[in-house]
Design an enzyme around this catalytic site. Sequence first.
Site, mmCIF file in Angstrom:
data_model
loop_
_atom_site.group_PDB
_atom_site.id
_atom_site.type_symbol
_atom_site.label_atom_id
_atom_site.label_comp_id
_atom_site.label_asym_id
_atom_site.label_seq_id
_atom_site.Cartn_x
_atom_site.Cartn_y
_atom_site.Cartn_z
ATOM 1 N N GLY A 206 0.837 -1.204 0.000
ATOM 2 C CA GLY A 206 0.000 0.000 0.000
ATOM 3 C C GLY A 206 0.862 1.241 0.000
ATOM 4 O O GLY A 206 2.054 1.171 -0.278
ATOM 5 N N ASN A 207 0.269 2.390 0.294
ATOM 6 C CA ASN A 207 1.061 3.622 0.421
ATOM 7 C C ASN A 207 0.427 4.511 1.491
ATOM 8 O O ASN A 207 -0.598 4.154 2.068
ATOM 9 C CB ASN A 207 1.182 4.335 -0.933
ATOM 10 C CG ASN A 207 -0.172 4.708 -1.490
ATOM 11 O OD1 ASN A 207 -0.908 5.486 -0.900
ATOM 12 N ND2 ASN A 207 -0.532 4.124 -2.631
ATOM 13 N N HIS A 208 1.075 5.653 1.748
ATOM 14 C CA HIS A 208 0.671 6.483 2.894
ATOM 15 C C HIS A 208 -0.471 7.450 2.592
ATOM 16 O O HIS A 208 -0.763 8.312 3.414
ATOM 17 C CB HIS A 208 1.870 7.301 3.384
ATOM 18 C CG HIS A 208 2.965 6.461 3.948
ATOM 19 N ND1 HIS A 208 2.777 5.652 5.037
ATOM 20 C CD2 HIS A 208 4.250 6.285 3.556
ATOM 21 C CE1 HIS A 208 3.908 5.022 5.311
ATOM 22 N NE2 HIS A 208 4.821 5.387 4.417
ATOM 23 N N SER A 209 -1.104 7.363 1.431
ATOM 24 C CA SER A 209 -2.155 8.331 1.116
ATOM 25 C C SER A 209 -3.293 8.265 2.153
ATOM 26 O O SER A 209 -3.737 7.183 2.525
ATOM 27 C CB SER A 209 -2.721 8.035 -0.281
ATOM 28 O OG SER A 209 -3.899 8.774 -0.473
ATOM 29 N N ALA A 273 -3.867 7.822 -4.942
ATOM 30 C CA ALA A 273 -2.482 7.351 -5.095
ATOM 31 C C ALA A 273 -2.583 5.858 -5.446
ATOM 32 O O ALA A 273 -2.541 4.997 -4.557
ATOM 33 C CB ALA A 273 -1.726 7.553 -3.796
#
Length: 397
Positions: A206-209, A273
């Site tokens: 995943g990512n930090h969005s 994102a």
Amino acid sequence: MQDGKKILLCVTGSIAAYKSVVLLRFLIKQKAEVKVIMTNAATDFVTPLTFSTLSKNKVLTNLFENDSWENHVMLGRWADAIIIAPASCNTISKMAHGLCDNLLLAVYLSATASVIIAPAMDEDMWNHPATINNIQTLEERGHHVLKVNNGELASGLHGMGRMAEPEEILSFLDNFFENKMSLKGKKALVTAGPTYEAIDPVRFIGNHSSGKMGTALAKELAKRGAEVRLILGPTSTSVPEGVTVTNVVSADDMYKAVFDVFDECDIIVMAAAVADFTPNKPAKNKIKKETGALNISLAKTKDILVKAGELKSQNQILVGFALETENEKQNALKKLTAKKADMIVLNSLNDEGAGFGSSTNKITIFEKNGAEHVFDKKSKEEVAVDIVNAIVNYRNE
Ligand code: CTP
């Protein structure tokens, strides 16, 4: 012009209350329908009789009077806009914290109308960290906080904290009502948040969005009258009222959800994102650590914005984002052309207060026609206003 607008003018205890009398006169002259609520402290500064005479409506002060109960829910629903002017430091603090110990606060807490706040206080109170936090909370809720002026204050000192002049409030209202419905009849699609790409049933890439920028945009588009669908990746960010949400998990889910509705949308904003890579074959069962070193083979995801650029018709406006860490302008312009968008909103992780997780952002908008708009660091709600203004102007060109 305020012709036929229903306005709830809420007056709190501040010397600036006298200016609200002038504001009320202007509103009535412009044929607005105005009801006035006063806190008890406000009645020490100006009498209710002044407001009731000018508004031709009874001034409301208490939740209960003799045997009758003021229907605060209906008052908040009746209004097109609620203006709290002057908004004292005390009332601002109570609003931010959800207190409900007078009629004004009960109306505020049950209101569905847009809320406009004109603060008035001494400079030290205005600059206090508690007030700064309270104002930020109210702005994050989507309320409009008008700028205070510099000048003579009730304390005799000079500084920031004077309530905006009635003329300034009136001009804000003119713009507000003009903007409010500028996207009525239009359908908007916004993607927001991260995507999660499954490695196995319990792990993902995943990512930090946080999804905050996209949800702020959805909210702003809805405020201007658009019918908004938000396609939201996994995030705990709360969903704005009046927006239809489709929750998705992976880039592929987001792709499908977007193209289910793409054709019917007039404005498409891709703030998500989206993961660029996804595990080729997610494991059916949890991968055990006894497996030893783990190599995950990744495949590229489909680029939703690229596909949208290919399918886009003349009448649709397509807005993409570019999150960059180097050669920002060059990379953003490359995305604008390669993805056939009408606009690219650049945010650079090198700018303090921009990007993931933060409640602020600093953007530059690049348009297909060559225009470039640079903005200061602002709250994500204010940034959303700037982006939607750019969309509205682009549509009108
Ligand atoms: N985007 C998309 N689908 C993807 C990847 C990105 O729709 N699979 C969209 C994003 O929502 C954003 C824009 O493309 O509006 C740019 O995303 P960004 O992550 O900045 O760039 P990428 O195209 O992924 O390129 P790179 O990671 O190489 O910078």
